[in-house]
Each structure stands twice: as structure tokens, then as C-alpha cells.
Design a protein around this motif. Structure first.
Motif, PDB file in Angstrom:
ATOM      1  N   GLU A  54       0.826  -1.207   0.000  1.00  0.00           N
ATOM      2  CA  GLU A  54       0.000   0.000   0.000  1.00  0.00           C
ATOM      3  C   GLU A  54       0.864   1.263   0.000  1.00  0.00           C
ATOM      4  O   GLU A  54       0.620   2.200  -0.773  1.00  0.00           O
ATOM      5  N   LEU A  55       1.869   1.299   0.854  1.00  0.00           N
ATOM      6  CA  LEU A  55       2.713   2.487   0.971  1.00  0.00           C
ATOM      7  C   LEU A  55       3.591   2.681  -0.266  1.00  0.00           C
ATOM      8  O   LEU A  55       3.826   3.813  -0.701  1.00  0.00           O
ATOM      9  N   LEU A  56       4.057   1.583  -0.847  1.00  0.00           N
ATOM     10  CA  LEU A  56       4.854   1.682  -2.071  1.00  0.00           C
ATOM     11  C   LEU A  56       3.992   2.146  -3.239  1.00  0.00           C
ATOM     12  O   LEU A  56       4.405   2.999  -4.040  1.00  0.00           O
ATOM     13  N   MET A  62       9.463  11.157   6.860  1.00  0.00           N
ATOM     14  CA  MET A  62       8.920  10.024   7.603  1.00  0.00           C
ATOM     15  C   MET A  62       7.500  10.252   8.104  1.00  0.00           C
ATOM     16  O   MET A  62       6.712   9.314   8.223  1.00  0.00           O
ATOM     17  N   SER A  63       7.148  11.493   8.385  1.00  0.00           N
ATOM     18  CA  SER A  63       5.786  11.747   8.881  1.00  0.00           C
ATOM     19  C   SER A  63       4.731  11.439   7.827  1.00  0.00           C
ATOM     20  O   SER A  63       3.552  11.279   8.152  1.00  0.00           O
ATOM     21  N   SER A  64       5.138  11.336   6.544  1.00  0.00           N
ATOM     22  CA  SER A  64       4.165  11.037   5.485  1.00  0.00           C
ATOM     23  C   SER A  64       3.546   9.654   5.652  1.00  0.00           C
ATOM     24  O   SER A  64       2.427   9.407   5.193  1.00  0.00           O
ATOM     25  N   VAL A  65       4.274   8.728   6.309  1.00  0.00           N
ATOM     26  CA  VAL A  65       3.710   7.397   6.590  1.00  0.00           C
ATOM     27  C   VAL A  65       2.525   7.529   7.534  1.00  0.00           C
ATOM     28  O   VAL A  65       1.437   6.983   7.297  1.00  0.00           O
ATOM     29  N   VAL A  66       2.730   8.279   8.620  1.00  0.00           N
ATOM     30  CA  VAL A  66       1.661   8.491   9.596  1.00  0.00           C
ATOM     31  C   VAL A  66       0.504   9.254   8.967  1.00  0.00           C
ATOM     32  O   VAL A  66      -0.674   8.902   9.165  1.00  0.00           O
ATOM     33  N   LYS A  67       0.815  10.284   8.205  1.00  0.00           N
ATOM     34  CA  LYS A  67      -0.231  11.098   7.578  1.00  0.00           C
ATOM     35  C   LYS A  67      -1.063  10.278   6.601  1.00  0.00           C
ATOM     36  O   LYS A  67      -2.270  10.499   6.459  1.00  0.00           O
ATOM     37  N   HIS A  68      -0.421   9.326   5.932  1.00  0.00           N
ATOM     38  CA  HIS A  68      -1.160   8.467   5.004  1.00  0.00           C
ATOM     39  C   HIS A  68      -2.236   7.671   5.737  1.00  0.00           C
ATOM     40  O   HIS A  68      -3.404   7.654   5.315  1.00  0.00           O
ATOM     41  N   PHE A  69      -1.847   7.025   6.832  1.00  0.00           N
ATOM     42  CA  PHE A  69      -2.820   6.204   7.559  1.00  0.00           C
ATOM     43  C   PHE A  69      -3.883   7.056   8.245  1.00  0.00           C
ATOM     44  O   PHE A  69      -5.047   6.656   8.328  1.00  0.00           O
ATOM     45  N   LEU A  70      -3.519   8.226   8.729  1.00  0.00           N
ATOM     46  CA  LEU A  70      -4.519   9.122   9.325  1.00  0.00           C
ATOM     47  C   LEU A  70      -5.522   9.579   8.273  1.00  0.00           C
ATOM     48  O   LEU A  70      -6.727   9.656   8.543  1.00  0.00           O
ATOM     49  N   THR A 127      11.350   7.628   2.675  1.00  0.00           N
ATOM     50  CA  THR A 127      10.108   8.357   2.403  1.00  0.00           C
ATOM     51  C   THR A 127      10.429   9.643   1.651  1.00  0.00           C
ATOM     52  O   THR A 127      11.032  10.551   2.219  1.00  0.00           O
ATOM     53  N   PRO A 128      10.071   9.753   0.373  1.00  0.00           N
ATOM     54  CA  PRO A 128      10.403  10.950  -0.409  1.00  0.00           C
ATOM     55  C   PRO A 128       9.884  12.244   0.222  1.00  0.00           C
ATOM     56  O   PRO A 128      10.515  13.289   0.109  1.00  0.00           O
ATOM     57  N   ARG A 129       8.739  12.162   0.919  1.00  0.00           N
ATOM     58  CA  ARG A 129       8.141  13.362   1.521  1.00  0.00           C
ATOM     59  C   ARG A 129       8.389  13.442   3.024  1.00  0.00           C
ATOM     60  O   ARG A 129       7.730  14.219   3.714  1.00  0.00           O
TER      61      ARG A 129
END
Length: 344
Positions: free
Chosen positions: A79-81, A111-119, A107-109
Motif C-alpha cells: 500500500e505504501l509503495l 517520515m511523517s508522510s507514513v503516519v499522515k497516510h494512515f490518518l 520516504t520521499p516526503r
């Protein structure tokens, strides 16, 4: 519809919110509180002081997947890829201890982009600067108090902050925790460290070739990364930023010092290691009192249910393992426990 509060907008909290939405969408109203000004927790990305500068990851730097986790958590990685949140790590990291079969991702944007994606996927009501100070049981619900004053009522509460912060909560929590649970929670130990984000002017070019490097012979600095190189990012028009992480021993020794007093010590050592480094135009210093979990809750149960009804459940890497996959394991465990308590 049950109102569920998740305390903590880090990786475990965001995953819990996302999984709740996907599995119990019509049965829960999801609310997320965090005491910080933004999401990410220890996967935070610091915004630059100027729009022309590159952002800086002051917490986690990259995600490492073992072969076993790459298989068992394949859906999360896929999903993240697919969303472009993760991409394979291509830059050279000097001193990186690579085990057979491991895959590293950046993470190109940030590391917080992982958390922001799931939120974002969770659709949760997200509130920042909401510092929980107390939990009070009222029949079939929880009254949750905030540091700034006021309280709200929820049918279930999930706590994903560091264990010492859970144990500091006022209210009915102290009487709910059994002696055995308290002993287990008291076993948890964290490392501490400081991190610097250095932001440079657009014309600065670094004279070293690596994207990141581990320093094993410094008593102060353990790791330095050039953010654009680490992420393999296109920085056309953006100025460089540098991230510096201290060693665990240095973090422990200076834990109770003010950041303003520690920063010059780190900078002095940085210029010893990189004597030709240009002067930055801005510096941000971060103290991580709870950096990585050194000792988890015994047997790594994934979660701890403090009360079945109304549900009060603890989760996070302290209940599993201190990395991305540990947070995934914990979130999955928390949601199974919550579904059982809600009987859905």
C-alpha cells in the motif's frame, strides 16, 4: 455508534485509526488526540524555516523490513509503495549493518508522510495540542480530561503514548492496573537522544559523497544524514538540510540538560567530524526522551487491556518491537482486542 478515542498521532495510533475505519467503519466514530502541534510522533518530519529549504527527519530515518515481516505485512508495504509514500533506499549509507534479505525503504516526503497516510485513510477527527492528563470511569464510558481544561466522554480509549506517560495519567487508571501489569509496564526501558536539523542556504554544496553515515568512534554523534540524498529526492530549487543524531550514551548523560546547553556541544563535535561544513542559516534541536524501546513488555503481547468494558487498551512499540513492523503488530493486536470488547 461507539466513540473511540486514540491518544497519540504516531505510527501505532494512525494505524489503529486506519484499521478501525476499514474493519468497523459503520460502527465507530474515531477521534485522535495528540499533545504535539502535528502528527508523526517519533516519525516526525521538521518543516524548514524557509520554503526554499529541504525538510528534515529528526526521528526515524528509514524503514527496514526483514524477509519474515515483508511477507506477513506485505499488504502494508504494498500500500505504501503503491501510494509513493515509501520507495527503496538507494543512497549509500556508510556503516550501515545490512543483514541478509533485509530491505530498506525511505520516504520521499519525509517520515511523517507514513503516519499522515494512515490518518488520511482513517477519516478520523484529528486534534492537536490536546494533552490528556486524566481518565475517569463513568458507567459504560470514559471521561477524558485535558491539560488545557475541559473533558470529553468516549466509549473506548486506546493509549499509544510512551509507557511512562501512561503511568503518569491521573484518575482511575492507578486502581485499574493490576500488580502484575504494573510490574510488566515498569520493565519497559527507552533510549534517549538528541537530534539536530541544520538548514543551509541554497548555494551550499557538501564536499562529502555519502548520503548518510554512522560514526562509531565519536562519544557524541552516532549518525549524520543529508536529507535529499537519503531520500533520493529531486531538490531542484531547494537548499540542503542535514540531520545529526547523538549516541545513546550521550543522550542518557545529558538527558536532563536544556536543549540550548546541549546544542553547542553537538555542533562542536560535528565540526570536528566535518571540519569544512558551511555555517547553517538555521538550526533546530530536538530532545527525544523516549527514542527507541530497549526493553519491551515481557513476551511482547502487542497490547495490554486495562479494562474490558468500557474498553481501555494500551498499545505501541513498547508492547511489541521498536520498529515499523512492531507498530504494525501492536496496532493489529489492539484492534483484535477492541473488537472483542465491543463484541463485533
Amino acid at each position: 455508534m461507539s466513540r473511540v478515542l486514540i491518544v497519540g498521532a504516531g505510527l501505532t495510533g494512525s494505524l489503529c485509526a486506519c484499521l478501525l475505519r476499514r474493519e468497523l467503519q459503520s460502527q465507530v466514530h474515531i477521534v485522535v488526540w495528540d499533545k504535539a502541534k502535528g502528527s508523526g510522533g517519533r516519525m516526525s518530519t521538521s518543516r524548514p524555516p524557509h520554503a526554499s529549504s529541504h525538510s528534515a527527519d529528526l526521528g526515524a530515518q528509514y524503514v527496514t523490513a526483514t524477509p519474515a515481516y515483508a511477507q506477513s505485512h506485505h499488504s502494508f508495504y504494498s500500500e505504501l509503495l503503491s501510494a509513493g509514500v515509501l520507495q527503496p533506499l538507494h543512497c549509500h549509507i556508510e556503516g550501515l549493518q545490512q543483514k541478509h534479505g533485509q530491505e530498506n525503504y525511505v520516504t520521499p516526503r519525509g517520515m511523517s508522510s507514513v503516519v499522515k497516510h494512515f490518518l488520511s485513510e482513517s477519516g478520523a477527527d484529528l486534534f492537536f495540542e490536546r494533552h490528556v492528563t486524566g481518565l475517569y470511569r463513568h458507567g459504560a464510558s470514559w471521561e477524558v480530561e485535558r491539560k488545557a481544561g475541559g473533558s470529553e466522554t468516549f466509549d473506548a480509549v486506546i493509549l499509544t503514548m510512551p509507557v511512562p506517560q501512561i503511568l503518569q495519567l491521573q484518575g482511575d487508571l492507578e486502581t485499574l492496573i493490576s500488580d502484575q501489569q504494573r510490574q510488566q509496564l515498569d520493565c519497559v526501558r527507552y533510549s534517549s537522544r538528541f537530534a539536530l536539523g541544520l538548514f543551509f542556504s541554497p548555494e551550499v554544496v557538501f564536499g562529502f559523497s555519502w548520503g548518510a553515515k554512522y560514526f562509531m568512534d565519536s562519544p557524541c554523534i552516532r549518525y549524520i544524514a543529508v536529507e535529499s540524498r537519503k531520500r533520493s529526492a529531486d531538490i531542484s530549487g531547494l537548499a540542503q538540510s542535514l540531520v545529526v543524531h547523538t549516541s545513546v550514551s550521550f543522550g542518557l548523560e545529558h538527558l536532563e540538560w536544556d536543549k540550548e546547553d546541549v546544542q553547542p556541544i553537538i555542533l562542536q563535535e560535528l565540526h570536528r567530524l566535518l571540519p569544512h561544513l558551511p555555517q547553517p542559516i538555521s538550526i533546530k534541536c530536538q530532545k527525544w526522551r523516549y527514542s527507541q524501546v530497549l526493553t519491551t513488555v515481557p513476551n511482547s503481547p502487542g497490547h495490554m487491556t486495562l479494562l474490558q468494558a468500557p474498553s481501555l487498551i494500551c498499545g505501541g512499540d513498547a508492547f511489541s518491537h521498536s520498529h515499523f513492523d512492531g507498530c504494525v503488530d501492536s496496532a493489529l493486536s489492539v484492534i483484535r482486542a477492541l473488537k472483542a470488547s465491543l463484541r463485533v
